[in-house]
Design a protein around this motif. Structure first.
Motif, short mmCIF file in Angstrom:
data_model
loop_
_atom_site.label_atom_id
_atom_site.label_comp_id
_atom_site.label_asym_id
_atom_site.label_seq_id
_atom_site.Cartn_x
_atom_site.Cartn_y
_atom_site.Cartn_z
N SER A 1 0.87 -1.20 0.05
CA SER A 1 -0.06 0.20 -0.06
C SER A 1 0.82 1.25 -0.04
CB SER A 1 -0.96 0.16 1.27
OG SER A 1 -0.16 0.04 2.37
N THR B 1 -10.16 -5.62 6.96
CA THR B 1 -11.21 -5.46 5.82
C THR B 1 -11.16 -3.99 5.34
OG1 THR B 1 -12.64 -4.90 7.60
CG2 THR B 1 -12.81 -6.97 7.02
N GLN B 2 -10.03 -3.28 5.78
CA GLN B 2 -9.76 -1.82 4.91
C GLN B 2 -9.31 -2.11 3.57
OE1 GLN B 2 -11.03 0.63 6.86
NE2 GLN B 2 -11.60 -1.04 8.20
N ALA B 3 -9.62 -1.06 2.77
CA ALA B 3 -9.41 -1.18 1.47
C ALA B 3 -7.99 -0.65 1.13
CB ALA B 3 -10.53 -0.12 0.55
N ASP B 4 -7.30 -0.17 2.03
CA ASP B 4 -5.76 0.20 1.80
C ASP B 4 -4.86 -0.80 2.00
OD1 ASP B 4 -6.03 0.25 4.51
OD2 ASP B 4 -5.04 1.79 4.85
N GLN B 5 -5.13 -2.37 2.14
CA GLN B 5 -4.34 -3.39 2.51
C GLN B 5 -4.58 -4.40 1.20
OE1 GLN B 5 -3.25 -4.32 6.25
NE2 GLN B 5 -4.37 -2.80 7.35
N PRO B 6 -4.03 -4.13 0.17
CA PRO B 6 -4.74 -5.02 -1.00
C PRO B 6 -3.81 -6.42 -0.74
CG PRO B 6 -3.01 -3.28 -1.72
CD PRO B 6 -3.62 -2.89 -0.46
N LEU C 1 -5.66 -8.64 1.96
CA LEU C 1 -6.98 -8.87 1.37
C LEU C 1 -7.06 -9.86 0.35
CD1 LEU C 1 -9.08 -5.67 1.90
CD2 LEU C 1 -9.31 -7.77 2.95
N ASN D 1 -15.60 -2.46 3.57
CA ASN D 1 -15.22 -1.14 2.86
C ASN D 1 -14.82 -1.56 1.57
OD1 ASN D 1 -15.93 0.48 4.99
ND2 ASN D 1 -13.85 0.29 5.98
N ASN D 2 -14.07 -2.66 1.18
CA ASN D 2 -13.49 -3.18 0.00
C ASN D 2 -14.57 -3.68 -1.12
OD1 ASN D 2 -12.08 -5.22 -1.79
ND2 ASN D 2 -10.48 -3.62 -0.97
N ARG E 1 -16.60 -7.42 -1.02
CA ARG E 1 -18.26 -7.30 -1.25
C ARG E 1 -18.66 -7.99 -2.17
NH1 ARG E 1 -17.76 -1.66 -0.06
NH2 ARG E 1 -18.34 -1.16 -2.34
#
Length: 841
Positions: free
Chosen positions: A484, A637-642, A645, A685-686, A690
């Motif tokens: 990130s 589950t945060q979108a800034d950790q590809p 995830l 959030n991702n 979802r």
């Protein structure tokens, strides 16, 4: 001479007469029923003259008089008459199916052998004694009794008969059930430990490792108490057993013993170690230096801090290098020193010292060394260059990091040599293959890949070659991590803190280059080799294998080939093992589960898990669910950790595919095991997570246990339907399709679902908007949902639906929808819905 001859004849005559007398007494005792005394008399008679006719006659008489087992007969012929063939047959008997029948005579067989001189019997005695001890409680009890009465005498009798026989001593003294009290057992344990130490110190070397095995087993079992018996003399003997001229297994046992000793006696052990190394080095004699260097090389991985302190002693390398250059024509001294330098590279300060004082000497050994010296020297130089170690006065330049010549040497040696040189070459390549240009070179060299896989296949029982070889493959196939923006900034800050400019990533490390290297490894045949290498349970081998398969499976085009070669079964086994070995204090190794997820994303589950096969389709579910659960437990589950995830996303895709299998056992296991976790991800959030969780939920509504989550009429079911309707109204097309598909299946089956949807304020409005979506797939699903609700089998629900949809201008919306499509299926469904809306009550 005549007098001497007469004496000898008289002695022989008396022996013959005594043997005959004992033989006759043995027969009488046998007739009277005293079998044990009869056997003892017969053994005494045989020792005096086994060729004596009376002895042979007695043997036959007793044999015919008693109901002997075949084993007792074999042991008598083997021990009393030195019949080697009988010993071989006794071994075969104990290995065969009739071995359990030997229990009644096991103790007598043992006593027959132990009463014979060790050097008069063949090596069969070792196995016979050990196997009798393993199978018979009476034999083990006899061992304990004899050790209690006379530890030293019994030890000496058994020890010399072989390694397996000596092992009985070790196992018996550790079996609490065999001893009357703990004090007696501990006394015998102490005595045995000291006797093993004495055997080790008799010559200073233990060439067969027998004493060291005894020392190791006892010390591991009772380290705190027994380590006190290791004094400086015993320590000297143990260190001498690290001599590189001794067999590897002997050195391995010595390393194990010393490792346990260092773990509990650090101050004393450090004093012994320092004295041993400095004393032998100061003598400056060949044998002393070999002993010092060999011991230090073996102990560097065991006690790196202690060894680094000694290695960095001021003047050690400075004074030693001229000495090595002038003296010691024997190559063994140089071999030992090379091993030490190679081992010392584990420590950063030691690497710097080696680069400062030994780099030139190492280069000379690469060019002019004999035997395995070039390979070891090259490996050491590779470690120095890949770690960036340079002499303090030397300015860094690109040539210092050039390892191309070393790589060429390693490749040549690997292709042409066997044994230790292969190990050294593999280790060197494991280090040099950290460099991007080396990775690319190795992957494009088909001949090298062939020789590497051949080395792995041929040496699959050699841990150092297997781990080193897999490290090379792992280095070649590793993708650059997806960082990130925050992680990239942290990396830059670390580089600045270390006073170095952040290096631009090599173009050879981009995804296209790594993908090509992975394909080259697959084409060379790495997957079948991985299957073979993982028949054991080595954690290092398993972890490297999982990491490699995770990289290989990233390319979707290669997944079918990888699966066909057996990778799915291997990954299921590894991922299950990882789940079992993970507790609250350890971080789970998810590489196996993640690689498994990638393989299962797009392959037909029915082909991968045919009915009745192993593993079963349900065996793949728990590891994939563990990845899903990790997202929640670790807050990922945060979108800034590809990077974090990705395993979750791909696991959801794999579970979605498994849930579509005709056999619904996998889908049921998913619903039971992780429904709440999947719902939580649906609200994350991702956007990609979802989407994947919604697609999985869509597939799970096919089975009753999944559909019930929405159709049981509860408040929670209504909330779930509300979320599905919301997911059908998002910007992401795939998510809209999945949510619409779930609603279509649910409204077709359950009146409770239709009723609940009508209670949601915006649900009818959203469904009608979806009927005019730009995507025909979404339109199809929305029309099905509207049609199903209007045609509900419950007349009250259908009537209510008609009123609500008409109030939301459904007739005009559906007409507009139908005008925009020429698809006959959509027209048919739309007309069915309109018909209900326009017909009179």
């Amino acid at each position: 001479m005549s007098t001497m001859a007469a004496v000898q004849r008289m002695t022989r005559k008396l022996s013959e007469e005594r043997a005959s007398t004992l033989a006759k007494e043995a027969v009488e005792l046998s007739h009277s029923g005293d079998k044990q005394k009869a056997s003892r008399k017969l053994r005494e008679a045989a020792a005096l003259g086994h060729d004596n006719p009376d002895v042979q006659s007695a043997f036959l008489a007793i044999h015919n008089d008693q109901n002997h087992s075949p084993l007792l007969d074999l042991c008598r012929r083997y021990a009393l008459y030195h019949n080697k063939a009988a010993g071989v047959d006794a071994v075969a008997y104990l290995k065969g199916p009739e071995a359990p029948n030997a229990a009644p005579v096991a103790l007598e067989c043992l006593q027959i052998i132990l009463e014979s001189q060790q050097n008069s019997l063949s090596d069969s005695q070792d196995f016979i004694i050990a196997e009798l001890g393993r199978q018979s409680p009476a034999v083990r009890q006899y061992f304990a009794s004899e050790l209690t009465v006379s530890t030293t005498e019994f030890f000496d009798n058994v020890y010399e008969r072989g390694d397996d026989a000596a092992n009985c001593l070790r196992s018996v003294v550790l079996d609490n059930k065999l001893w009357l009290d703990e004090n007696t057992r501990l006394r015998v344990e102490d005595d045995l430990f000291q006797l093993f130490l004495a055997k080790l110190m008799e010559t200073g070397h233990d060439h067969d490792g027998r004493a060291l095995k005894g020392i190791a087993l006892l010390l591991i079992a009772d380290t705190q108490r027994l380590h006190s018996f290791i004094d400086d003399e015993a320590f000297e003997a143990l260190m001498g057993s690290l001599d590189l001229r001794l067999p590897p297994d002997v050195r391995g046992q010595a390393t194990l013993v010393l490792s346990k000793f260092f773990s509990v006696a650090e101050p004393e052990a450090q004093e012994f170690l320092s004295k041993y190394i400095t004393t032998h080095v100061s003598r400056q004699k060949g044998d002393d230096l070999i002993l010092a260097f060999s011991a230090a090389a073996h102990l560097f991985p065991v006690v790196p801090a202690m060894m680094a302190q000694l290695f960095l002693t001021e003047g050690f390398l400075v004074s030693l290098m001229p000495l090595l250059a002038r003296q010691f024509s024997s190559t063994v001294v140089h071999d030992a020193f090379l091993l030490l330098l190679n081992a010392a590279c584990i420590d950063g300060a030691c690497r710097t010292a080696i680069a400062q004082h030994c780099a030139t000497w190492l280069s000379q050994k690469v060019s002019n060394g004999s035997g395995k010296q070039p390979a070891i020297a090259a490996t050491t130089l590779a470690k120095l260059k890949t770690s960036g170690a340079k002499p303090s006065e030397q300015r860094a330049n690109k040539a210092d990091d050039d390892v191309s010549e070393l790589v060429t040497l390693f490749k040549t040696t690997l292709a042409s040599e066997q044994g230790r040189n292969v190990s050294d070459s593999v280790e060197g390549l494991a280090y040099t293959s950290l460099k991007p240009e080396v990775k690319e070179s190795l992957a494009n060299d088909k001949a090298f890949l062939k020789s590497l896989l051949h080395a792995l296949d041929s040496n699959h029982e050699s841990p150092e070659i297997v781990v080193g070889g897999l490290s090379i493959i792992s280095n070649m196939t590793q993708y650059r991590p997806n960082l990130s923006e925050e992680q990239r900034k942290i990396s830059q800050l670390k580089a600045y803190a270390n006073a170095s400019k952040p290096a631009d990533p090599s173009p050879l490390e981009d995804d296209d280059h790594v993908r090509a290297r992975c394909s080259a490894a697959i084409e060379a045949g790495i997957v079948p080799i991985l299957i073979k290498l993982n028949k054991g349970r080595s954690p290092s081998t398993s972890q490297l294998t999982d990491r490699i398969l995770l990289s290989l499976s990233r390319n979707q085009k290669e997944r079918g080939k990888i699966a066909q070669q057996g990778a799915v079964k291997l990954l299921v086994v590894h991922s299950q093992r990882n789940l079992q070995s993970t507790d609250s204090h350890t971080q789970a190794n998810t590489d196996a589960a993640h690689a498994l997820a990638r393989l299962l994303i797009s392959l037909n589950p029915a082909h991968i898990f045919p009915a009745g096969s192993t593993p079963d389709i349900t065996d793949a579910v728990p590891p994939l669910l563990a990845l899903v659960k990790a997202a929640k437990s670790e807050g990922l589950t945060q979108a800034d950790q590809p990077r974090d995830l990705l395993p979750v996303f791909e696991s959801l895709l794999a579970l979605t595919n498994l849930a579509s299998a005709p056999d619904q056992t996998a889908a049921k296991a998913i619903v039971t095991g992780a429904w709440d976790d999947i719902e939580d991800l649906q609200l994350g959030n991702n956007a990609m997570i979802r989407r994947a969780s919604t697609e999985l939920i869509c597939n799970l509504t096919i089975i009753p246990s999944g559909a019930e989550k929405f159709a049981d009429g509860s408040k929670r079911a209504s909330q779930r339907l509300h979320i599905l309707v919301a997911m059908a109204d998002v910007d992401d097309l795939a998510t809209r399709r999945a949510a619409g598909g779930a609603l279509a299946m649910l409204t077709d089956q359950f009146s409770t679902v239709n009723s609940a949807l009508l209670e949601l304020k915006r649900a009818p409005e959203i469904l009608l908007e979806l009927c005019q979506d730009e995507d025909p797939g979404v339109v199809h699903r929305a029309l099905v949902v509207v049609r199903n609700i209007l045609h509900d089998e419950d007349a009250q629900v259908a009537l209510k639906a008609k009123d609500i949809f008409k109030s939301n201008n459904a007739i005009e919306s559906l007409k507009t929808c139908l005008k925009q499509t020429k698809n006959p299926e959509l027209l048919r469904i739309g007309v069915q819905a309109l018909k209900v809306l326009v017909e009179q009550a």
